[in-house]
Design a protein around this motif. Structure first.
Motif, PDB file in Angstrom:
ATOM      1  N   PRO A  58      35.302 -24.770   1.542  1.00  0.00           N
ATOM      2  CA  PRO A  58      34.865 -24.434   2.111  1.00  0.00           C
ATOM      3  C   PRO A  58      34.723 -22.398   1.403  1.00  0.00           C
ATOM      4  CG  PRO A  58      36.551 -24.888   3.497  1.00  0.00           C
ATOM      5  CD  PRO A  58      36.071 -26.000   2.326  1.00  0.00           C
ATOM      6  N   PRO A  59      33.283 -21.745   1.774  1.00  0.00           N
ATOM      7  CA  PRO A  59      34.002 -20.619   0.855  1.00  0.00           C
ATOM      8  C   PRO A  59      35.217 -20.069   2.492  1.00  0.00           C
ATOM      9  CG  PRO A  59      31.782 -20.451   2.652  1.00  0.00           C
ATOM     10  CD  PRO A  59      32.732 -21.912   2.339  1.00  0.00           C
ATOM     11  N   PRO A  60      35.674 -18.795   1.429  1.00  0.00           N
ATOM     12  CA  PRO A  60      36.798 -17.763   1.578  1.00  0.00           C
ATOM     13  C   PRO A  60      36.929 -17.538   3.594  1.00  0.00           C
ATOM     14  CG  PRO A  60      36.810 -17.324  -0.369  1.00  0.00           C
ATOM     15  CD  PRO A  60      35.446 -17.869   0.237  1.00  0.00           C
ATOM     16  N   GLU A  61      35.406 -17.227   3.774  1.00  0.00           N
ATOM     17  CA  GLU A  61      35.776 -16.795   5.335  1.00  0.00           C
ATOM     18  C   GLU A  61      35.547 -18.100   6.188  1.00  0.00           C
ATOM     19  OE1 GLU A  61      31.727 -16.701   3.493  1.00  0.00           O
ATOM     20  OE2 GLU A  61      32.587 -15.207   2.640  1.00  0.00           O
ATOM     21  N   ARG A  62      34.814 -19.127   5.451  1.00  0.00           N
ATOM     22  CA  ARG A  62      35.110 -20.128   6.488  1.00  0.00           C
ATOM     23  C   ARG A  62      36.792 -20.621   6.852  1.00  0.00           C
ATOM     24  NH1 ARG A  62      34.136 -23.273  10.497  1.00  0.00           N
ATOM     25  NH2 ARG A  62      34.280 -25.425  10.133  1.00  0.00           N
ATOM     26  N   ILE A  63      37.008 -20.818   6.001  1.00  0.00           N
ATOM     27  CA  ILE A  63      38.953 -21.319   5.601  1.00  0.00           C
ATOM     28  C   ILE A  63      39.244 -20.242   6.906  1.00  0.00           C
ATOM     29  CG2 ILE A  63      40.677 -21.508   4.310  1.00  0.00           C
ATOM     30  CD1 ILE A  63      39.321 -21.843   1.595  1.00  0.00           C
ATOM     31  N   ALA A  64      38.889 -18.518   6.218  1.00  0.00           N
ATOM     32  CA  ALA A  64      39.609 -17.415   7.428  1.00  0.00           C
ATOM     33  C   ALA A  64      39.385 -18.049   8.931  1.00  0.00           C
ATOM     34  CB  ALA A  64      39.566 -16.399   6.869  1.00  0.00           C
ATOM     35  N   GLU A  65      38.320 -18.114   9.456  1.00  0.00           N
ATOM     36  CA  GLU A  65      37.692 -18.872  10.390  1.00  0.00           C
ATOM     37  C   GLU A  65      38.704 -19.600  11.204  1.00  0.00           C
ATOM     38  OE1 GLU A  65      35.256 -20.608  13.026  1.00  0.00           O
ATOM     39  OE2 GLU A  65      34.995 -21.483  11.261  1.00  0.00           O
ATOM     40  N   ILE A  66      38.806 -20.931  10.558  1.00  0.00           N
ATOM     41  CA  ILE A  66      39.167 -21.953  10.658  1.00  0.00           C
ATOM     42  C   ILE A  66      41.224 -22.217  11.138  1.00  0.00           C
ATOM     43  CG2 ILE A  66      40.082 -24.092   9.829  1.00  0.00           C
ATOM     44  CD1 ILE A  66      37.042 -25.171   8.515  1.00  0.00           C
ATOM     45  N   LEU A  67      41.234 -20.994   9.823  1.00  0.00           N
ATOM     46  CA  LEU A  67      42.860 -20.912   9.724  1.00  0.00           C
ATOM     47  C   LEU A  67      43.013 -19.826  11.715  1.00  0.00           C
ATOM     48  CD1 LEU A  67      45.628 -21.474   8.823  1.00  0.00           C
ATOM     49  CD2 LEU A  67      44.840 -19.105   7.438  1.00  0.00           C
ATOM     50  N   ALA A  68      42.068 -19.175  11.824  1.00  0.00           N
ATOM     51  CA  ALA A  68      42.311 -18.204  12.667  1.00  0.00           C
ATOM     52  C   ALA A  68      42.263 -18.932  14.333  1.00  0.00           C
ATOM     53  CB  ALA A  68      41.171 -16.762  12.615  1.00  0.00           C
ATOM     54  N   ARG A  69      41.041 -20.350  14.549  1.00  0.00           N
ATOM     55  CA  ARG A  69      40.581 -20.510  15.026  1.00  0.00           C
ATOM     56  C   ARG A  69      42.152 -21.593  15.951  1.00  0.00           C
ATOM     57  NH1 ARG A  69      35.777 -23.384  15.110  1.00  0.00           N
ATOM     58  NH2 ARG A  69      36.300 -24.492  17.130  1.00  0.00           N
ATOM     59  N   LEU A  70      43.382 -21.561  14.947  1.00  0.00           N
ATOM     60  CA  LEU A  70      44.128 -22.691  14.903  1.00  0.00           C
ATOM     61  C   LEU A  70      45.736 -22.058  15.448  1.00  0.00           C
ATOM     62  CD1 LEU A  70      43.823 -24.903  11.803  1.00  0.00           C
ATOM     63  CD2 LEU A  70      42.958 -25.457  13.450  1.00  0.00           C
ATOM     64  N   HIS A  71      46.259 -22.932  16.743  1.00  0.00           N
ATOM     65  CA  HIS A  71      47.055 -22.442  17.254  1.00  0.00           C
ATOM     66  C   HIS A  71      48.154 -22.374  16.222  1.00  0.00           C
ATOM     67  CE1 HIS A  71      44.955 -23.200  21.715  1.00  0.00           C
ATOM     68  NE2 HIS A  71      44.266 -22.357  21.134  1.00  0.00           N
ATOM     69  N   GLY A  72      49.068 -21.551  17.241  1.00  0.00           N
ATOM     70  CA  GLY A  72      50.873 -21.383  16.360  1.00  0.00           C
ATOM     71  C   GLY A  72      50.918 -21.058  15.355  1.00  0.00           C
ATOM     72  N   GLU A  73      52.500 -20.138  15.014  1.00  0.00           N
ATOM     73  CA  GLU A  73      52.463 -19.738  13.729  1.00  0.00           C
ATOM     74  C   GLU A  73      52.755 -20.732  12.730  1.00  0.00           C
ATOM     75  OE1 GLU A  73      56.723 -18.399  11.900  1.00  0.00           O
ATOM     76  OE2 GLU A  73      56.382 -16.971  14.031  1.00  0.00           O
ATOM     77  N   LYS A  74      52.053 -20.544  11.356  1.00  0.00           N
ATOM     78  CA  LYS A  74      51.013 -22.055  10.709  1.00  0.00           C
ATOM     79  C   LYS A  74      52.423 -21.188   9.448  1.00  0.00           C
ATOM     80  CE  LYS A  74      47.438 -20.152  12.310  1.00  0.00           C
ATOM     81  NZ  LYS A  74      47.308 -19.384  13.766  1.00  0.00           N
ATOM     82  N   HIS A  75      52.709 -22.294   8.914  1.00  0.00           N
ATOM     83  CA  HIS A  75      53.059 -21.813   7.213  1.00  0.00           C
ATOM     84  C   HIS A  75      52.741 -23.188   6.475  1.00  0.00           C
ATOM     85  CE1 HIS A  75      56.400 -19.412   9.332  1.00  0.00           C
ATOM     86  NE2 HIS A  75      56.440 -20.032   9.956  1.00  0.00           N
ATOM     87  N   LEU A  76      52.140 -22.593   5.228  1.00  0.00           N
ATOM     88  CA  LEU A  76      51.260 -23.678   4.651  1.00  0.00           C
ATOM     89  C   LEU A  76      52.564 -23.449   3.070  1.00  0.00           C
ATOM     90  CD1 LEU A  76      49.251 -25.094   3.248  1.00  0.00           C
ATOM     91  CD2 LEU A  76      48.617 -23.063   2.209  1.00  0.00           C
ATOM     92  N   ILE A  77      52.540 -24.887   2.854  1.00  0.00           N
ATOM     93  CA  ILE A  77      53.623 -25.752   2.176  1.00  0.00           C
ATOM     94  C   ILE A  77      51.805 -26.214   1.352  1.00  0.00           C
ATOM     95  CG2 ILE A  77      55.038 -27.513   0.885  1.00  0.00           C
ATOM     96  CD1 ILE A  77      56.743 -25.736   2.777  1.00  0.00           C
TER      97      ILE A  77
END
Length: 172
Positions: A58-77
């Motif tokens: 997905p384009p960067p704006e879609r990735i940001a939109e998905i991430l914003a919809r997900l609950h919690g403090e998110k850490h990426l490995i």
């Protein structure tokens, strides 16, 4: 506040439907299903460690939109399919290739990839990973926390530990 783990969501990646035989009719249903399952399991104040392959395609704006919809403090490995748009997306509390943390008094070694050995293995540390989509036979003290073996939602440490015990029981 609870701590959860997941991996291999592959948001926006049509290969997940083909290779992993996920039970969704199309990619939109896949992404919406994973978002709904995540938010049903994770409260807004919880912590989620995503062990790689968050999104591909997905384009960067879609990735940001998905991430914003997900609950919690998110850490990426980071995983092998996490491109620049995923790594740069706002919404990650941290982005790194590896972490050692403690949850509920248990030492955990987090990486996208399964290890043969890891720091603290002899003292009970667990290796949590993704990448193999449930297809790799685990070593003792090693758990694939990806959505394919763990049921499409982030899971806590008690559920991770119970997953091995359930598989070890003989069928009645």
């Amino acid at each position: 506040m609870r701590v959860h783990f997941t991996a291999d969501t592959h948001f926006g990646d049509p290969r997940a439907l083909r290779f992993d035989h996920r039970p969704f009719p199309d990619l939109d249903a896949h992404d919406e299903g994973l978002i709904a399952a995540w938010n049903a399991a994770v409260a807004p104040g919880d912590i989620v460690w995503h062990l790689g392959d968050f999104a591909l395609g997905p384009p960067p704006e879609r990735i940001a939109e998905i991430l914003a919809r997900l609950h919690g403090e998110k850490h990426l490995i980071t995983g092998n399919n996490d491109g620049p748009a995923t790594l740069a997306a706002s919404g990650w509390a941290s982005v790194r290739a590896y972490a050692e943390i403690a949850v509920e008094g248990r030492a955990l070694v987090l990486c996208h990839y399964a290890f043969r050995t890891w720091n603290g293995i002899g003292r009970g540390a667990l290796n949590l990973h993704g990448h193999s989509h449930g297809k790799l036979t685990p070593m003792p003290k090693q758990y694939d926390v990806g959505v394919d073996p763990m049921g499409f939602a982030p899971v806590g440490l008690p559920a991770i530990l119970a997953s091995r015990r359930r598989k070890a029981r003989p069928a009645n």
